[in-house]
Each structure stands twice: as structure tokens, then as C-alpha cells.
Design a protein around this motif. Structure first.
Motif, PDB file in Angstrom:
ATOM      1  N   ALA A 210       0.346   4.448   8.943  1.00  0.00           N
ATOM      2  CA  ALA A 210       0.656   3.160   8.323  1.00  0.00           C
ATOM      3  C   ALA A 210      -0.219   2.094   8.968  1.00  0.00           C
ATOM      4  O   ALA A 210      -0.118   1.854  10.169  1.00  0.00           O
TER       5      ALA A 210
ATOM      6  N   ALA B   6       3.390  -2.193   6.479  1.00  0.00           N
ATOM      7  CA  ALA B   6       3.096  -0.920   5.803  1.00  0.00           C
ATOM      8  C   ALA B   6       4.102   0.134   6.248  1.00  0.00           C
ATOM      9  O   ALA B   6       4.550   0.129   7.393  1.00  0.00           O
ATOM     10  N   THR B   7       4.468   1.036   5.331  1.00  0.00           N
ATOM     11  CA  THR B   7       5.443   2.086   5.633  1.00  0.00           C
ATOM     12  C   THR B   7       4.933   3.416   5.101  1.00  0.00           C
ATOM     13  O   THR B   7       4.543   3.510   3.937  1.00  0.00           O
ATOM     14  N   ALA B   8       4.961   4.449   5.945  1.00  0.00           N
ATOM     15  CA  ALA B   8       4.534   5.785   5.529  1.00  0.00           C
ATOM     16  C   ALA B   8       5.623   6.793   5.857  1.00  0.00           C
ATOM     17  O   ALA B   8       6.042   6.912   7.005  1.00  0.00           O
TER      18      ALA B   8
ATOM     19  N   THR C 237       0.241   8.329   3.888  1.00  0.00           N
ATOM     20  CA  THR C 237      -0.745   7.386   4.389  1.00  0.00           C
ATOM     21  C   THR C 237      -0.624   6.094   3.605  1.00  0.00           C
ATOM     22  O   THR C 237      -0.806   6.086   2.379  1.00  0.00           O
ATOM     23  N   ALA C 238      -0.300   5.004   4.302  1.00  0.00           N
ATOM     24  CA  ALA C 238      -0.169   3.684   3.688  1.00  0.00           C
ATOM     25  C   ALA C 238      -1.192   2.757   4.321  1.00  0.00           C
ATOM     26  O   ALA C 238      -1.164   2.531   5.525  1.00  0.00           O
TER      27      ALA C 238
ATOM     28  N   ALA D 184       2.034  -1.902   1.953  1.00  0.00           N
ATOM     29  CA  ALA D 184       1.862  -0.629   1.234  1.00  0.00           C
ATOM     30  C   ALA D 184       2.970   0.335   1.652  1.00  0.00           C
ATOM     31  O   ALA D 184       3.424   0.309   2.783  1.00  0.00           O
ATOM     32  N   ASN D 185       3.403   1.178   0.714  1.00  0.00           N
ATOM     33  CA  ASN D 185       4.510   2.094   0.989  1.00  0.00           C
ATOM     34  C   ASN D 185       4.174   3.464   0.416  1.00  0.00           C
ATOM     35  O   ASN D 185       4.103   3.632  -0.807  1.00  0.00           O
ATOM     36  N   ALA D 186       3.958   4.439   1.303  1.00  0.00           N
ATOM     37  CA  ALA D 186       3.594   5.794   0.877  1.00  0.00           C
ATOM     38  C   ALA D 186       4.782   6.728   1.032  1.00  0.00           C
ATOM     39  O   ALA D 186       5.396   6.797   2.093  1.00  0.00           O
TER      40      ALA D 186
ATOM     41  N   ALA E  82      -0.872   5.471  -0.409  1.00  0.00           N
ATOM     42  CA  ALA E  82      -0.781   4.139  -1.008  1.00  0.00           C
ATOM     43  C   ALA E  82      -1.905   3.289  -0.438  1.00  0.00           C
ATOM     44  O   ALA E  82      -1.959   3.064   0.770  1.00  0.00           O
TER      45      ALA E  82
ATOM     46  N   VAL F  97       2.554   1.208  -3.940  1.00  0.00           N
ATOM     47  CA  VAL F  97       3.687   2.086  -3.666  1.00  0.00           C
ATOM     48  C   VAL F  97       3.409   3.444  -4.299  1.00  0.00           C
ATOM     49  O   VAL F  97       3.171   3.536  -5.510  1.00  0.00           O
ATOM     50  N   SER F  98       3.431   4.499  -3.492  1.00  0.00           N
ATOM     51  CA  SER F  98       3.229   5.845  -4.033  1.00  0.00           C
ATOM     52  C   SER F  98       4.494   6.663  -3.847  1.00  0.00           C
ATOM     53  O   SER F  98       5.188   6.544  -2.842  1.00  0.00           O
TER      54      SER F  98
END
Length: 163
Positions: free
Chosen positions: A86, A91-93, A98-99, A104-106, A112, A118-119
């Protein structure tokens, strides 16, 4: 630290609970508060932490950032689960995700890329809502064709034309 060695601990209450951890770096106020016996961790930033007392090979940099085993986290308030990456503020993974980008949030094993992307688990998200996606072949002219594989099978081609 009682039997810990080769650690670098700088800051008020840095790795305060450490008893046997080795080869760790903890810099900042209240940093690595949970770390007791982990090894080869790098944790830098006010209240930056890892999610377990015995984790190893985790890198966390940023105020309030947190990482699980074998994760890499860079950015204020960024978090990553085991084997996650992250990078970016907030960002959060999830596990293996992988963010990259602010907020971004994976999902688990997802990617992401971009601010607010967001993925879902096992998927790829590029860009954020309302933001155009730009693909580049690195060429300065002509047309390039990029194959798109889904689950290892060729599904589509994307053609890029120079403007």
C-alpha cells in the motif's frame, strides 16, 4: 529490550515492548508499540505500527501507517494485510493486493492504481471515477497493439494510435 540485538530504536516509546526482536529499525514516537520478537522490520513514523508482535520482514513508513507480515506500507494512514503493498496516503491493500495512490483500495490479490481506485479481489482497477485512463506504449509515433490476457488466455487487443 532484554535479549534483543542489532536494533535501531529512536523516539519516545519506540518498540517499547520489544524483548527479543533482532535487526529492526523503529523511528518515531509510539512507533512499533506491538513489536516484541519480530525481526528485519522497518517501522518509521509517529504511531506507525505492525499488526503483530512477532512479525518479520515488514516495512511501514508514515504517520499512523500499519502493516501485516511481509507487507510494504508507505503513506499516512496506509494499511496492508499479509503480503500486501500500500503506497499513498490512506491506501489499503488486502492480502497479496497492491494499492498505489491516495485512497486506493486493493482487494485480495487485486491491483488498484490511481487516486481512489478500488479493485475487487483478483481484479485490476486503474484510475478513479471520472478520471480518464491514459495508456502509453512509450513510442513517439505510429500504432502499437497491446494484447490483453484474462486468466492467461488472450481475450482482446488494445490499439494505441499517436495523436
Amino acid at each position: 529490550a532484554t535479549t534483543a540485538f542489532d536494533n535501531t530504536l529512536i523516539g519516545s516509546d519506540a518498540a517499547v515492548a520489544m524483548t527479543e526482536g533482532n535487526a529492526n529499525v523503529a523511528i518515531g514516537s509510539d512507533v512499533a508499540a506491538a513489536l516484541t520478537t519480530g525481526t528485519n522490520n522497518t517501522i518509521i513514523g509517529d504511531s506507525a505500527n505492525i499488526s503483530g508482535a512477532t512479525l518479520s520482514s515488514t516495512t511501514v513508513v508514515g504517520q499512523g501507517a500499519s502493516g501485516a507480515a511481509d507487507s510494504t506500507v508507505v503513506g499516512k494512514g496506509a494499511t496492508a494485510s499479509t503480503n500486501g503493498i500500500a503506497i499513498g496516503s490512506g491506501a489499503t491493500a488486502s492480502g497479496g493486493g497492491t494499492a498505489l495512490g491516495k485512497g486506493a483500495n486493493a482487494g485480495s490479490n487485486g491491483i488498484a492504481l490511481g487516486k481512489g481506485a478500488v479493485s475487487a479481489s483478483g481484479s485490476i482497477a486503474i484510475g478513479s471515477s471520472g478520471t480518464p485512463i491514459t495508456l502509453s506504449s512509450g513510442q513517439t509515433g505510429g500504432t502499437v497493439t497491446i494484447p490483453v490476457l484474462i486468466n492467461g488466455t488472450l481475450q482482446y487487443y488494445i490499439k494505441l494510435h499517436s495523436a
